[in-house]
Design an enzyme around this catalytic site. Structure first.
Site, PDB file in Angstrom:
ATOM      1  N   GLU A  12     -59.979 -46.372 -28.830  1.00 14.43           N
ATOM      2  CA  GLU A  12     -58.693 -46.513 -28.126  1.00 14.43           C
ATOM      3  C   GLU A  12     -57.749 -45.373 -28.501  1.00 14.43           C
ATOM      4  OE1 GLU A  12     -54.936 -49.649 -27.722  1.00 14.43           O
ATOM      5  OE2 GLU A  12     -56.751 -50.251 -28.799  1.00 14.43           O
TER       6      GLU A  12
ATOM      7  N   GLY B  56     -35.495 -25.512 -16.155  1.00 19.59           N
ATOM      8  CA  GLY B  56     -34.074 -25.649 -15.830  1.00 19.59           C
ATOM      9  C   GLY B  56     -33.812 -26.938 -15.071  1.00 19.59           C
TER      10      GLY B  56
ATOM     11  N   GLY C  94     -50.624 -47.975 -31.320  1.00 15.60           N
ATOM     12  CA  GLY C  94     -50.236 -47.754 -32.717  1.00 15.60           C
ATOM     13  C   GLY C  94     -49.225 -46.627 -32.784  1.00 15.60           C
TER      14      GLY C  94
END
Length: 385
Positions: free
Chosen positions: A245, A342, A367
């Site tokens: 993960e 910008g 996490g």
């Protein structure tokens, strides 16, 4: 430096993916972001094109591809097209939910769920976080009480990716209140089970099209054959899948940083100020040089981690290192790229504007950066004891 990470099969798959995104995702993406929901038809198209369920064995209707570099290609092309909400949904499905079923599922469970998941007919989610608990999973209050051949599930979950569309939800529940960390189990709740309902579709800062929701469980009867893995081993099972993960998030992060840099590199040599391209200004060139160097150094490390993942050698600590560093880099790079655009960088019609709001969650979910550092720090302390 020439990158040698991919071979001809990966590049051929990249072409398939580009054609899929051009046909099935990009024409609809703005509407999905406005509706805050991706059409289920896109999931079905992804299944037909072999974009999801890559690791599902051919016997269960998938591609049987275990080389994670193919998922790298998916992440890179989604980042290039700035269709991050679509990528977030399939990452949860492919990199989190399907691996649990592959790793823990019984033969009956695999036959029942994997073909639909590979086809995009069954969308997966995992329900850990609760309104009162974030990273501290031991504070989970959702309960599952055994009653004959069923578990009775009660509780609430929040911040659940794929929460609206999900057909299968892996629920982390407390099955033995007296057993501490050994009192949690994983139960698969299916769409249509009485007492299972969706709460709000949450309105997030970014990733608007990726459905995130509250889930409610009120006396939901879950058959005992929907227990995933071993009763009481829920935390152990979660820890076993976390390296994948977290590597998924790291791969997405470096792909996003690279895409933001490339858009900005092109933009600064087209945009003029004071009579010349802003890319000819020393400050701009220094910014580009710094970003490119950080991206290439990080990409090299993440590539190495992916190869370790393929070999079954990636540790939880190394995954934590890759996750926090790459996601923090993504945040820094995207922010600098907005500055170099910008005022146009603040416009959602430019991909960099969308990337800016989509990037913020990366250092939080899976996490937080702080939790990643704590995991790494504990290993350092243990080695020094």
């Amino acid at each position: 430096m020439q990158r040698t990470f991919f071979d001809t099969d990966h590049e051929a798959y990249r072409e398939v993916l580009r054609e899929f995104l051009t046909r099935e995702v990009e024409p609809h993406y703005e509407r999905w972001e406005t509706d805050r929901l991706i059409d289920r038809s896109a999931w079905l198209a992804a299944g037909r094109s072999g974009i999801i369920g890559l690791a599902v064995p051919e016997a269960y209707g998938g591609s049987g591809v275990t080389d994670y570099r193919f998922r790298n290609v998916v992440s890179e092309e989604i980042a290039r097209t700035a269709t991050t909400s679509f990528g977030g949904g399939i990452a949860t499905h492919d990199d989190v939910v399907i691996p649990y079923v592959l790793m823990l599922g019984t033969e009956e469970q695999k036959q029942r769920w994997l073909p639909g998941m590979a086809a995009g007919e069954l969308i997966g989610a995992i329900a850990m976080t609760e309104p009162g608990t974030g990273s501290d999973l031991q504070g989970i209050k959702t309960t599952a009480v055994r009653d004959g051949d069923d578990w009775i599930v009660n509780g609430q979950k929040t911040f659940i990716s794929n929460g609206i569309h999900s057909d299968l939800v892996i629920v982390v529940a407390r099955t033995d209140p007296s057993a501490g960390s050994k009192g949690f189990s994983l139960l698969v709740v299916e769409r249509g089970m009485p007492g299972f309902s969706r709460g709000r579709k949450l309105h997030k800062v970014g990733l608007a099209g990726q459905d995130t929701a509250e889930l409610v469980f009120e006396d939901v009867r879950v058959p005992t054959n929907n227990l995933l893995g071993t009763e009481g081993s829920g935390f152990i099972h979660l820890m076993e899948n976390l390296p994948l993960e977290r590597m998924s998030i790291a791969v997405i992060a470096i792909a996003a940083a690279k895409a933001a840099y490339q858009w900005t590199r092109d933009y600064v040599f087209e945009r003029k100020a004071f009579g010349k391209p802003i890319g000819d200004l020393q400050n701009t060139r220094f910014a580009l040089a710094e970003m490119l160097t950080e991206i290439e150094v990080t990409e090299s490390h993440i590539d190495r981690c992916v190869l370790a993942l393929n070999a079954g050698e990636l540790t939880a600590v190394d995954a934590s290192k890759g996750k926090w560093w790459a996601s923090e880099l993504q945040k820094r790079v995207v922010d600098r790229c907005v500055q170099l655009h910008g005022g146009y960088g603040y416009m959602m019609e430019y991909p960099i504007g969308r990337a800016y709001v989509d990037s913020r969650i990366q250092t939080i979910y899976g996490g937080t950066t702080e939790i990643m550092k704590e995991i790494i720090g504990r290993e350092i302390a243990a080695a020094s004891a």
